[in-house]
Scaffold this active site. Sequence first.
Site, short mmCIF file in Angstrom:
data_model
loop_
_atom_site.label_atom_id
_atom_site.label_comp_id
_atom_site.label_asym_id
_atom_site.label_seq_id
_atom_site.Cartn_x
_atom_site.Cartn_y
_atom_site.Cartn_z
N GLY A 84 -5.30 -2.65 3.05
CA GLY A 84 -5.10 -1.59 4.03
C GLY A 84 -4.78 -0.28 3.32
N GLN B 256 -1.72 8.06 2.26
CA GLN B 256 -1.65 7.47 0.92
C GLN B 256 -2.66 8.12 -0.04
OE1 GLN B 256 -1.74 3.15 2.39
NE2 GLN B 256 -0.47 3.04 0.55
N CYS C 255 2.64 -2.89 -1.14
CA CYS C 255 2.05 -1.62 -0.74
C CYS C 255 1.43 -0.95 -1.96
CB CYS C 255 3.14 -0.72 -0.16
SG CYS C 255 2.54 0.90 0.36
N LEU C 256 0.24 -0.39 -1.79
CA LEU C 256 -0.45 0.27 -2.91
C LEU C 256 0.33 1.49 -3.39
CD1 LEU C 256 -4.18 0.07 -1.73
CD2 LEU C 256 -3.02 -1.39 -3.40
N HIS D 195 2.10 -2.44 9.12
CA HIS D 195 2.34 -1.75 7.86
C HIS D 195 1.65 -0.37 7.86
CE1 HIS D 195 2.89 -1.92 3.32
NE2 HIS D 195 2.02 -0.94 3.45
N GLU D 196 0.39 -0.34 8.31
CA GLU D 196 -0.36 0.94 8.29
C GLU D 196 0.16 1.90 9.36
OE1 GLU D 196 -1.95 1.45 5.68
OE2 GLU D 196 -1.96 -0.65 5.09
N HIS E 256 3.08 3.60 7.96
CA HIS E 256 2.66 4.69 7.07
C HIS E 256 2.37 5.96 7.87
CE1 HIS E 256 2.38 3.30 2.97
NE2 HIS E 256 1.65 2.24 3.28
CO CO Z 1 1.30 0.52 2.20
#
Ligand code: CO
Length: 178
Positions: free
Chosen positions: A46, A51, A96-97, A138-139, A142
């Site tokens: 995701g 991000q 998370c990236l 999660h997204e 963000h």
């Molecule tokens: Co994330």
Amino acid sequence: MSVLSIVKMGASALKQKARPVTAWDDALRELVEDMEETMHAAHGIGLAANQVGLPHDLAIIDVLADAAKSDKSELFVLTNPVMVETHGEVRAEEGCLSIPGLVAEVVRPERVVVKYQDLHGEESFLEAEGLLARALCHELDHLSGKLFIQMIPGIRGEMVRRKARKMARTGEWEDVHP
Ligand code: CO
């Protein structure tokens, strides 16, 4: 298409609440293609627009995308997503990236319904459970300017956030996929 750079925890973009998408045009489609390539290159499932440093209320999710697992793909592109229903609770590990190498357990709804507009601006609903439901939560966090480590209550949450802050301060992100 091009791989964009993913901003890490500490960047102001990650704290900003997304601005509504109002044009579903070629520029948006190009951005989505770039985000998809970026997500795949980073072995993520995701990615939210902030991000990659952009304010759009836009996220992509593909829970089958992790190259280690399969070469299958099921991409969801969501603009202006809103959580409309949540059911149950389930605790599982999340990463998370934007916080590479940090994994922690988070309690999330077992099942969710999200309203969103697709890549053409058409309103749609996505009902999901399991990993897809978790990725949606999660997204959406963000896009509200929140990271998953903020969703962990109590002393455990404090410990996770302390570890994350230390990684952010030193820039010593662990590379999960070297
Ligand atoms: Co994330």
